[in-house]
Write an enzyme that holds these catalytic residues in place. Structure first.
Site, PDB file in Angstrom:
ATOM      1  N   LYS A  81       0.856  -1.194   0.000  1.00 47.89           N
ATOM      2  CA  LYS A  81       0.000   0.000   0.000  1.00 47.89           C
ATOM      3  C   LYS A  81       0.889   1.240   0.000  1.00 47.89           C
ATOM      4  O   LYS A  81       1.895   1.281   0.716  1.00 47.89           O
ATOM      5  CB  LYS A  81      -0.896  -0.031   1.237  1.00 47.89           C
ATOM      6  N   SER A 156      -9.743   1.504   2.668  1.00 46.64           N
ATOM      7  CA  SER A 156      -8.911   2.285   1.785  1.00 46.64           C
ATOM      8  C   SER A 156      -7.826   1.467   1.080  1.00 46.64           C
ATOM      9  O   SER A 156      -7.225   1.957   0.123  1.00 46.64           O
ATOM     10  CB  SER A 156      -8.243   3.418   2.569  1.00 46.64           C
ATOM     11  N   SER A 180      -9.810  -0.690   6.892  1.00 48.03           N
ATOM     12  CA  SER A 180      -9.257  -0.565   5.536  1.00 48.03           C
ATOM     13  C   SER A 180      -8.612  -1.813   4.953  1.00 48.03           C
ATOM     14  O   SER A 180      -8.394  -1.870   3.746  1.00 48.03           O
ATOM     15  CB  SER A 180      -8.244   0.565   5.498  1.00 48.03           C
TER      16      SER A 180
END
Ligand code: GLN
Length: 498
Positions: A81, A156, A180
């Site tokens: 990420k 996310s 997330s």
């Protein structure tokens, strides 16, 4: 040699490479080709480090040829990420504000992955600074759900889940502040773990809300997630909140994790006699298309000698308000550092007085980040601190206490990961409150600091549904036992046709 190496699980990849069935380079070339072929549709990657990945694969192959040692994750393609720092690779947080930031160091988790010979293939898309539930708030555009490209992948860590589901990497790292990792795992039919607070170092994770977030792994199977956890968990002197991992199940050690004293997590223990609490409020609040799937899972558990009982968690009513107050307060403070002096982009201060310059700079945040800065500053402001921030902390403590008492009765608590199925891109983007509401099932674990995992349990109207399992503080092994137990009895599709 199997023809589609990119579809293999992380465990199959590293076994195949060690056994000489294929080389790390053969595998990584297939992964890079796969990314090239599908990522223009999915948009999971912000950056692909082709050269770095090939060099690493070459060094693994060479060591194996020379009879040298390789790490536990040798050859496995990992996506990261883009709010986790990798030395000499751009880390943007999907924000204009950090468009040209190149970290001079590796996050602790990256150092550990590299030491274990994982191959980092690139940086993955997210909502700006990890604020969101759909990956639509990214300056690079939304990540698309590999099961249906018109739908959100969740967020996310949308890039982290979609890339694994679309076989663009074997496993990935995400961060989870209020869901997330679990939300996109549920929407994309992969396994995702939010570890206990303090289990994995946050050093090198660009902060959103320090008291809530953790880095965690996503993979196609529980075993893959366990393998990554064994590499990334543990004490780091750069993060004073880290604690030694406790792979032994916490509550009824006899029932759950017999006296298997090891310093590593394991998968596939096939435990029975588990006491499961089905959280009524979570199920009742869910879309029937989701709850139907959850009840089917409950039936399966019951058929396997697990004791499943409905239970109530009254303090859930305070969870979202408490979460969004604390998260925005911490976010407003964390984002204050982006003044384009220490970190920034190409923007010349010449000719501006400070206030104009500063507000021009800060205008580069997207709408959602701005909204959170404004709310966060408000709840922390002198006159309102007691009314909002302090109250939110009290509610958080109440949730923590109630959860603690529930784990005196249950080994695990279960419910849906998400109350709804994936929805169309754009559907909720203009309605922040509706967007926040879908986090109701996931924020609890962050507020309480406990571990929670989302595992695929089936499909409803052709969309994946995830089951969330929560365990007591440091109870990761319990989660892995229950999750792999379940994984063995239900075979859920994990690779969409793309
Ligand atoms: N959707 C939640 C939020 O927007 C959670 C985000 C996260 O876990 N990083 O705050």
């Amino acid at each position: 040699m199997p023809n589609h190496l990119y579809h293999l699980t992380a465990n199959q990849v590293t076994c195949g490479i060690r056994n000489g069935e294929f080389s790390a380079q053969e595998y990584i070339f297939q992964i890079l080709e796969r990314i090239e072929k599908v990522d223009n549709k999915i948009n999971a990657f912000i950056l692909v480090d082709k050269q770095g990945a090939i060099e690493k694969a070459r060094s693994i192959d060479k060591r194996l040829r020379d009879g040298g040692a390789v790490g536990e994750l040798a050859g496995i393609a990992v996506g990261i990420k883009d709010n986790i720092c990798i030395k000499d690779l751009k880390t943007t947080c999907a924000s204009n504000i950090l468009e040209s930031y190149i970290p001079p160091y590796d996050a602790d988790v990256i150092r550990r992955l590299k030491e274990n010979d994982a191959i980092v293939v690139g940086k993955l898309n997210l909502d700006e600074f990890a604020m969101g539930s759909t990956t639509e708030f990214s300056r690079y555009g939304p990540t698309r759900n590999p099961w249906n490209l018109d739908y959100v992948a969740g967020g996310s860590s949308g890039g982290s889940a979609a890339s694994v589901a679309a076989s663009e990497c074997a496993v990935s790292l995400g961060s989870d502040t209020g869901g997330s990792i679990r939300c996109p795992s549920s929407f994309c039919s992969v396994v995702g773990l939010k570890p206990t607070y303090g289990c994995v170092s946050r050093s090198g994770l660009i902060s959103y809300s320090n008291s809530l977030e953790q880095i965690g792994p996503l993979g196609k199977t529980v075993l893959d997630v366990v393998m990554v956890m064994n590499a990334i968990a543990g004490i780091d002197e750069n993060d004073q909140t880290t604690k030694p991992i406790r792979p032994i199940a916490t509550r009824t050690s006899e029932d759950i994790s017999t006296s298997n004293i090891s310093s590593k997590y394991t998968a596939g223990q096939n435990k029975r006699n588990i006491t499961i609490g089905l959280v009524k409020e979570l199920i009742q609040g869910a879309d029937p298309a989701v709850s139907k799937c959850i009840y089917t899972a409950v039936d399966l558990f019951e058929g396997l000698d697990c004791k499943c009982e409905e239970t109530s968690m009254k303090s859930i009513q305070y969870a979202l308000a408490s979460y969004y107050t604390i998260a925005t307060a911490e976010a407003s403070s964390n984002l204050a550092r982006y003044d384009n002096i220490r970190y920034g982009f190409d923007y010349d201060p010449e000719g501006y007085e400070w206030n104009t310059y500063f507000s021009n700079v800060r205008n580069n945040f997207g709408d959602e980040a701005k909204r959170r800065i404004i709310i966060g500053s408000y709840v922390l402001s002198a006159g309102y601190y007691g009314k909002y921030y302090l109250k939110a902390q009290k509610a958080r403590e109440r949730i923590r206490q109630e959860i603690k008492s529930l784990f005196e009765r249950f080994d695990v608590l279960i419910g849906p990961t998400m109350p709804i199925l994936p929805f169309k891109i754009g559907e909720k983007i203009d309605d922040p409150l509706k967007m926040y509401q879908i986090d109701i099932d996931t924020v609890i674990a962050n507020l309480a600091g406990i571990p929670a995992i989302s595992i695929p349990i089936g499909f409803s109207n052709s969309f994946p549904v995830g089951l969330q399992i929560m365990a007591d503080y440091m109870g990761e092994q319990t989660l892995f036992d229950v999750a792999s137990f379940f994984e063995k009895i239900v075979d859920v599709r994990r690779s969409p046709e793309i």
